[in-house]
Design a protein around this motif. Structure first.
Motif, PDB file in Angstrom:
ATOM      1  N   ILE A  71      21.367  19.530 -12.372  1.00 35.12           N
ATOM      2  CA  ILE A  71      20.397  18.697 -13.081  1.00 35.12           C
ATOM      3  C   ILE A  71      19.317  18.196 -12.134  1.00 35.12           C
ATOM      4  CG2 ILE A  71      20.100  16.466 -14.245  1.00 35.12           C
ATOM      5  CD1 ILE A  71      22.759  17.004 -15.664  1.00 35.12           C
TER       6      ILE A  71
ATOM      7  N   TRP B 178      18.418   8.023 -13.969  1.00 36.43           N
ATOM      8  CA  TRP B 178      19.460   7.448 -13.112  1.00 36.43           C
ATOM      9  C   TRP B 178      19.997   8.482 -12.128  1.00 36.43           C
ATOM     10  CZ3 TRP B 178      24.837   8.699 -13.263  1.00 36.43           C
ATOM     11  CH2 TRP B 178      25.627   7.897 -12.437  1.00 36.43           C
ATOM     12  N   ILE B 179      20.167   9.731 -12.589  1.00 38.49           N
ATOM     13  CA  ILE B 179      20.711  10.778 -11.729  1.00 38.49           C
ATOM     14  C   ILE B 179      19.780  11.062 -10.558  1.00 38.49           C
ATOM     15  CG2 ILE B 179      21.239  13.254 -11.644  1.00 38.49           C
ATOM     16  CD1 ILE B 179      22.459  12.999 -14.392  1.00 38.49           C
TER      17      ILE B 179
ATOM     18  N   THR C  38      20.569  10.727 -18.927  1.00 38.46           N
ATOM     19  CA  THR C  38      20.431   9.721 -17.866  1.00 38.46           C
ATOM     20  C   THR C  38      19.740  10.328 -16.644  1.00 38.46           C
ATOM     21  OG1 THR C  38      22.633  10.272 -16.999  1.00 38.46           O
ATOM     22  CG2 THR C  38      22.512   8.528 -18.651  1.00 38.46           C
ATOM     23  N   VAL C  39      18.762  11.203 -16.905  1.00 35.83           N
ATOM     24  CA  VAL C  39      18.079  11.903 -15.823  1.00 35.83           C
ATOM     25  C   VAL C  39      17.478  10.935 -14.812  1.00 35.83           C
ATOM     26  CG1 VAL C  39      16.036  13.290 -15.294  1.00 35.83           C
ATOM     27  CG2 VAL C  39      17.615  14.046 -17.046  1.00 35.83           C
TER      28      VAL C  39
ATOM     29  N   SER D 268      27.315  19.876 -12.291  1.00 35.93           N
ATOM     30  CA  SER D 268      26.308  19.410 -13.254  1.00 35.93           C
ATOM     31  C   SER D 268      25.261  18.531 -12.581  1.00 35.93           C
ATOM     32  CB  SER D 268      26.982  18.642 -14.391  1.00 35.93           C
ATOM     33  OG  SER D 268      27.805  19.487 -15.148  1.00 35.93           O
ATOM     34  N   ILE D 269      25.714  17.567 -11.778  1.00 35.71           N
ATOM     35  CA  ILE D 269      24.781  16.663 -11.108  1.00 35.71           C
ATOM     36  C   ILE D 269      23.855  17.444 -10.179  1.00 35.71           C
ATOM     37  CG2 ILE D 269      24.628  14.799  -9.412  1.00 35.71           C
ATOM     38  CD1 ILE D 269      27.063  13.553 -10.715  1.00 35.71           C
TER      39      ILE D 269
ATOM     40  N   LEU E 197      24.669  13.651 -19.362  1.00 29.51           N
ATOM     41  CA  LEU E 197      24.038  13.434 -18.069  1.00 29.51           C
ATOM     42  C   LEU E 197      22.525  13.655 -18.140  1.00 29.51           C
ATOM     43  CD1 LEU E 197      26.618  15.120 -15.637  1.00 29.51           C
ATOM     44  CD2 LEU E 197      26.098  12.682 -15.827  1.00 29.51           C
TER      45      LEU E 197
ATOM     46  N   LYS F 265      24.807  11.383  -4.369  1.00 23.41           N
ATOM     47  CA  LYS F 265      24.895  12.832  -4.597  1.00 23.41           C
ATOM     48  C   LYS F 265      25.666  13.501  -3.462  1.00 23.41           C
ATOM     49  CE  LYS F 265      22.287  17.098  -4.544  1.00 23.41           C
ATOM     50  NZ  LYS F 265      21.017  17.756  -4.147  1.00 23.41           N
TER      51      LYS F 265
ATOM     52  N   LEU G  79      31.547  18.162 -13.279  1.00 25.05           N
ATOM     53  CA  LEU G  79      30.720  16.997 -12.981  1.00 25.05           C
ATOM     54  C   LEU G  79      29.950  17.204 -11.681  1.00 25.05           C
ATOM     55  CD1 LEU G  79      29.872  14.030 -13.459  1.00 25.05           C
ATOM     56  CD2 LEU G  79      31.916  13.350 -12.195  1.00 25.05           C
TER      57      LEU G  79
ATOM     58  N   MET H 232      29.398  16.642 -21.642  1.00 19.72           N
ATOM     59  CA  MET H 232      29.142  15.839 -20.451  1.00 19.72           C
ATOM     60  C   MET H 232      27.776  16.154 -19.851  1.00 19.72           C
ATOM     61  SD  MET H 232      31.507  15.425 -17.041  1.00 19.72           S
ATOM     62  CE  MET H 232      31.334  17.161 -16.601  1.00 19.72           C
ATOM     63  N   ARG H 233      27.416  17.433 -19.818  1.00 17.14           N
ATOM     64  CA  ARG H 233      26.112  17.809 -19.256  1.00 17.14           C
ATOM     65  C   ARG H 233      24.963  17.253 -20.097  1.00 17.14           C
ATOM     66  NH1 ARG H 233      25.923  23.621 -16.229  1.00 17.14           N
ATOM     67  NH2 ARG H 233      27.854  23.395 -15.060  1.00 17.14           N
TER      68      ARG H 233
END
Length: 252
Positions: free
Chosen positions: A150, A71-72, A68-69, A146-147, A65, A90, A143, A61-62
């Motif tokens: 990141i 987008w994050i 999709t940096v 992780s967000i 993610l 966030k 999750l 998952m990480r």
């Protein structure tokens, strides 16, 4: 490949990589505590398998993610305002994760303090603490972390290969440390309550972060280290008392 070779020759890239690895490992402590408490409620033969699958899926998952940096990073843009404060996706994710942690830690503390309620929970554990639900809860909390990590990593380096290597190394460390930590927590009941207190504090911090109040991570981990040191001293003192009692009994 040429970009990777250039990064290997860049001292600043190595510094960024080491810094990111340390940051990811430190942030992984929160995850490991939660995973240990959660999987220790499963049948003994399923615990290590649950840890490996949960952490392995968390790695996948990480990495997804990280792909999709762009987008994050946009998740930090405010989507609505309440009393003049803008909330981003966030913030909402941190709030949800914090509330989940506070609820889970409070529930586990209640079960540890109330023996009768704990016995009822143990009887119902086969229905509520299933293998699949444990994996799902591990992924849900990962999750959230992780967000957050990141977005922090993007602020430290623009190079995706460095972020990928840091995540892989950190998750590998988590995988190696998960079972020893879980076994240590299970052998020492007082550590369980201390770990639940950590989760409660981390959940409260996530809620504060989601509401726009920045809490320096150094304060959190310093408090955790100090509490762990005090509990370690108590464990040493308790073992010394047990040895003294055993020597007295043997002398008689």
């Amino acid at each position: 490949m040429s970009e990777i070779f250039l990064l290997l020759q860049d001292p600043t890239a190595w510094i960024a990589l080491i810094t990111l690895i340390v940051m990811e490992v430190v942030l992984g402590i929160d995850n490991l505590i939660f995973i240990s408490i959660l999987t220790n409620k499963l049948p003994p033969e399923s615990r290590e398998k649950a840890r490996r699958i949960g952490i392995g899926l968390a790695l996948v998952m990480r990495l997804a993610l990280l792909g999709t940096v762009a987008w994050i990073v946009q998740l930090t843009e405010p989507v609505f305002e309440v009393f003049g404060h803008g909330y981003s996706w966030k913030d909402l994710i941190l709030l949800a994760g914090g509330l989940f942690l506070v609820w889970k830690a409070t529930k586990e503390i209640h079960h540890n303090v109330d023996p009768l309620d704990h016995e009822e929970d143990f009887i119902a554990s086969s229905a509520t603490n299933t293998f699949a639900s444990a994996i799902g809860q591990i992924l849900l909390l990962d999750l959230v972390f992780s967000i957050d990590s990141i977005i922090t990593a993007v602020g430290m380096t623009p190079h995706l290969p460095i972020m990928v290597i840091a995540v892989v190394v950190a998750v590998t460390v988590m995988l190696l440390a998960a079972t020893p930590l879980a076994n240590f927590i299970e052998r020492n009941p007082t550590i369980v309550m201390l770990a639940l207190g950590f989760l409660l504090m981390i959940g409260t911090t996530l809620i504060a972060e989601g509401m726009g109040f920045h809490v320096p991570k150094g304060y959190i981990y310093a408090a955790m280290a100090f509490s762990a040191l005090v509990d370690a001293l108590n464990m040493l003192a308790r073992r010394k008392r047990e040895r003294d009692r055993a020597q007295k009994h043997s002398a008689h």
